[in-house]
Design an enzyme around this catalytic site. Structure first.
Site, PDB file in Angstrom:
ATOM      1  N   LYS A   1      43.513  29.746  41.247  1.00 44.55           N
ATOM      2  CA  LYS A   1      43.586  31.060  41.655  1.00 44.55           C
ATOM      3  C   LYS A   1      42.051  31.193  42.493  1.00 44.55           C
ATOM      4  O   LYS A   1      41.181  30.691  42.028  1.00 44.55           O
ATOM      5  CB  LYS A   1      43.308  32.098  40.587  1.00 44.55           C
ATOM      6  CG  LYS A   1      44.674  32.180  39.636  1.00 44.55           C
ATOM      7  CD  LYS A   1      44.576  33.274  38.589  1.00 44.55           C
ATOM      8  CE  LYS A   1      44.549  34.875  39.262  1.00 44.55           C
ATOM      9  NZ  LYS A   1      44.640  35.748  38.055  1.00 44.55           N
ATOM     10  N   LEU A   2      42.475  31.720  43.634  1.00 44.56           N
ATOM     11  CA  LEU A   2      41.176  31.695  44.573  1.00 44.56           C
ATOM     12  C   LEU A   2      41.279  33.272  45.233  1.00 44.56           C
ATOM     13  O   LEU A   2      42.388  33.891  45.246  1.00 44.56           O
ATOM     14  CB  LEU A   2      41.639  31.049  45.995  1.00 44.56           C
ATOM     15  CG  LEU A   2      41.602  29.438  45.558  1.00 44.56           C
ATOM     16  CD1 LEU A   2      42.214  28.515  46.583  1.00 44.56           C
ATOM     17  CD2 LEU A   2      40.108  28.846  45.393  1.00 44.56           C
TER      18      LEU A   2
END
Length: 222
Positions: A91-92
């Protein structure tokens, strides 16, 4: 609008609570899991221990979030997370440095879930960068007097219209209505808190009907 697409909407559980995940998985409801630092903090357990337990329960995409906000830091964490298990999705955050990391991850074959999306324009950039998933935060958009479901609808239309492979992952879901509308709009995934998952199976007429059946069953001769 029901856009053309293949397969049913997948259901992920938005949780880091191993018991919740195990219970939901036992009902056959879980295609994947999303976590975030807030959810992991609630467990009071080390992050690595939580992720290790989750991958043993669910054979599907498991989103784990980076904590860095600079490109180099994000890529260091992304590469480390990707080595934990083949099902890990990194997750960014949807910030310029996050988009750079998304592009590099895409080039290196690391799956990504670009999070904290609040507009179709942001989602378009994430898809251009090569995101595997985009997470529009429906509930939080609604909280800011926007229309979270409209953003989902826009993203589905844009991605299908231009052939982007990025999947729309409806997040920040607050109630069963969000789930139904996400499915009607063609979202690829809805990530749902455990409490809302239970609400999906609940209906007062089911309870009344079951109580009636059980009461009548007592009248059946033994």
């Amino acid at each position: 609008m029901v856009p053309a697409g293949e397969g049913a909407m997948k259901i992920f559980i938005d949780s880091a609570d191993v018991k919740e995940i195990r219970d939901a998985a036992a009902m056959g409801l879980v295609d994947g899991v999303t976590t975030n630092p807030s959810l992991v903090a609630k467990t009071g357990r080390p992050f690595a221990d939580v992720i290790r337990d989750i991958v043993e329960i669910v054979n599907g995409p498991i989103s784990a979030e980076v904590l860095s906000t600079d490109y180099e830091g994000m890529m260091g964490e992304a590469r480390s997370l990707a080595k934990v298990h083949p099902n890990i999705v990194v997750k960014l955050p949807l910030i310029p440095e996050g988009l750079k990391a998304t592009r590099t991850c895409s080039q290196e074959g690391i799956k990504t879930n670009v999070t904290l999306c609040f507009s179709a324009t942001q989602g378009l950039l994430a898809a251009k960068a090569g995101a595997t998933y985009i997470s529009p935060f429906i509930g939080r958009i609604d909280d800011a007097a926007g229309d979270g479901m409209e953003v989902v609808e826009q993203l589905v239309a844009i991605y299908r219209g231009y052939g982007f492979e990025t999947q729309v992952l409806a997040a920040s879901i607050r109630n069963p209505t969000h789930v139904v509308r996400a499915a009607l709009m063609g979202a690829d995934v809805a990530t749902i808190p455990y409490g809302v998952l239970l609400q999906l199976a609940k209906h007062p007429l089911t309870d009344v009907g079951l109580a009636k059946f059980l009461e009548d069953a007592k009248k059946i001769p033994r």
